[in-house]
Design a protein around this motif. Structure first.
Motif, short mmCIF file in Angstrom:
data_model
loop_
_atom_site.label_atom_id
_atom_site.label_comp_id
_atom_site.label_asym_id
_atom_site.label_seq_id
_atom_site.Cartn_x
_atom_site.Cartn_y
_atom_site.Cartn_z
N ASP A 177 -3.39 5.49 -1.45
CA ASP A 177 -4.69 5.06 -0.95
C ASP A 177 -4.96 3.62 -1.36
O ASP A 177 -4.35 3.09 -2.29
CB ASP A 177 -5.80 5.95 -1.50
CG ASP A 177 -5.75 7.37 -0.97
OD1 ASP A 177 -4.89 7.66 -0.11
OD2 ASP A 177 -6.57 8.19 -1.42
N ARG B 2 -5.86 12.08 -5.66
CA ARG B 2 -5.41 11.02 -4.76
C ARG B 2 -4.65 9.97 -5.57
O ARG B 2 -5.05 9.60 -6.68
CB ARG B 2 -6.60 10.34 -4.07
CG ARG B 2 -7.50 11.26 -3.27
CD ARG B 2 -6.78 11.91 -2.13
NE ARG B 2 -6.24 10.94 -1.17
CZ ARG B 2 -5.58 11.27 -0.06
NH1 ARG B 2 -5.34 12.56 0.20
NH2 ARG B 2 -5.14 10.35 0.76
N CYS C 288 0.82 -1.22 0.00
CA CYS C 288 0.00 0.00 0.00
C CYS C 288 0.85 1.26 0.00
O CYS C 288 0.43 2.30 -0.51
CB CYS C 288 -0.98 0.00 1.16
SG CYS C 288 -0.26 -0.17 2.79
N PRO D 101 -2.33 1.18 -10.04
CA PRO D 101 -2.27 0.48 -8.75
C PRO D 101 -2.12 -1.02 -8.94
O PRO D 101 -2.42 -1.57 -10.01
CB PRO D 101 -3.63 0.80 -8.13
CG PRO D 101 -4.54 0.92 -9.32
CD PRO D 101 -3.70 1.59 -10.38
N ILE E 167 -6.10 -1.53 -5.65
CA ILE E 167 -7.55 -1.74 -5.76
C ILE E 167 -7.80 -3.21 -5.49
O ILE E 167 -7.30 -4.08 -6.20
CB ILE E 167 -8.08 -1.36 -7.15
CG1 ILE E 167 -7.95 0.16 -7.37
CG2 ILE E 167 -9.54 -1.79 -7.31
CD1 ILE E 167 -8.42 0.64 -8.75
N CYS F 190 -3.16 5.98 -11.96
CA CYS F 190 -2.35 5.62 -10.78
C CYS F 190 -1.57 4.33 -10.94
O CYS F 190 -0.61 4.09 -10.20
CB CYS F 190 -3.25 5.50 -9.55
SG CYS F 190 -4.16 6.99 -9.12
N THR G 164 -8.94 5.70 -12.98
CA THR G 164 -8.05 5.65 -11.83
C THR G 164 -6.91 4.67 -12.08
O THR G 164 -5.75 4.94 -11.73
CB THR G 164 -8.83 5.23 -10.57
OG1 THR G 164 -9.89 6.18 -10.35
CG2 THR G 164 -7.92 5.18 -9.35
N VAL H 64 -13.32 8.51 -5.71
CA VAL H 64 -11.95 8.83 -5.29
C VAL H 64 -11.48 10.07 -6.05
O VAL H 64 -11.44 10.06 -7.28
CB VAL H 64 -11.00 7.65 -5.56
CG1 VAL H 64 -9.58 8.01 -5.14
CG2 VAL H 64 -11.47 6.41 -4.81
N VAL I 284 -8.30 1.07 -2.32
CA VAL I 284 -9.73 0.84 -2.57
C VAL I 284 -10.03 -0.60 -2.15
O VAL I 284 -9.40 -1.54 -2.64
CB VAL I 284 -10.09 1.06 -4.05
CG1 VAL I 284 -11.52 0.61 -4.33
CG2 VAL I 284 -9.89 2.52 -4.44
N VAL J 31 -3.72 6.19 -5.83
CA VAL J 31 -4.21 4.90 -5.36
C VAL J 31 -3.14 3.84 -5.59
O VAL J 31 -2.66 3.66 -6.71
CB VAL J 31 -5.52 4.52 -6.09
CG1 VAL J 31 -5.99 3.13 -5.67
CG2 VAL J 31 -6.61 5.56 -5.82
#
Length: 244
Positions: free
Chosen positions: A64, A171, A60, A200, A176, A198, A194, A167, A66, A173
């Motif tokens: 952030d 931010r 993480c 993620p 997820i 990002c 997103t 979101v 999710v 991320v």
């Protein structure tokens, strides 16, 4: 952190629950779910999906998370202290959501934004199957269904939202994670902006009958962004982005 008075009180019944503990913290477990695997383990002081939790804690970073399919908050006491950002938690089942609220309070967690909603491709209202025809609670396996199958058991009308609209765009991320009982493609569809922005880590639980892994949709929308499936953890598919 959301307060216990934010949800409308009309029609709510007394919450039947038990408080249980493991090495990460305290949990409000709905008694209707005592037969479910996650609830059983927590009630016995154990950790449900410990490898998934540790993987998420390790990845993480400063961003952030999710976290969809929050259930009664069985991941939250572990994720919260490891996440330097915000945990965006989504749980459509009202009883589970109320228990997750209490789990946050029991642990004094302040970096979780908990919403009573499911994740999908659009903002809409859908039917959620929460118990079978005999009244046995589905717990964390509550699932979005079509209006034509409501007679199969107990159904709640629930709001659906998208990651991209909930979101904020400022931010970052990092992860997820989806446990959405067959609604994965829709949830990912609502998060594509997103994901592209990002990049993620994606941790997605897939049911045995799911064809998502081999679908053209995954190839077009996820693999095309440089993602590769690197393995599984507790039945969750893990996709990592190419960081080059």
């Amino acid at each position: 952190m959301p307060s216990l008075t934010q949800e409308p009180s009309g029609g709510l019944t007394a919450l039947k629950c038990a408080v249980a503990y493991n090495r990460y913290g305290a949990y409000c477990v709905p008694l209707a779910s005592m037969h479910r695997p996650a609830a059983k383990m927590i009630l016995h002081g154990e950790v449900y999906e410990p490898n998934t939790i540790e993987f998420m804690r390790a990845h993480c970073g400063t961003g952030d998370v999710v976290h969809a399919g929050t259930y009664f908050g069985d991941f939250l006491p572990a994720l919260s202290p490891a996440c330097q950002g915000t945990v965006w938690a989504f749980e459509p089942n009202l009883e589970n959501y109320r228990c997750a609220q209490i789990t946050l309070l029991l642990n004094g967690i302040r970096n979780v934004e908990l919403r009573r909603s499911g994740l999908g491709a659009n903002f809409e209202e859908r039917a959620l199957l929460t118990a079978d025809a005999d009244g046995l609670a589905r717990g964390g396996s509550s699932t979005i269904v079509g209006d034509d199958v409501q007679s199969a058991g107990q159904v709640e009308r629930v709001p659906m939202v998208t990651v991209d609209q909930v979101v904020p765009q400022d931010r970052q991320v990092s992860i997820i994670q989806l446990d959405v009982e067959g609604h994965e493609q829709a949830a990912l569809t609502g998060a594509l902006k997103t994901i592209a922005r990002c990049r993620p880590v994606l941790v997605v639980e897939l049911l045995a009958e799911s064809t998502l892994l081999s679908s053209d949709w995954i190839a077009k929308n996820i693999l095309s962004l440089g993602y590769q499936m690197t393995g599984t953890v507790h039945g969750n598919a893990v996709w990592l982005p190419d960081r080059k």
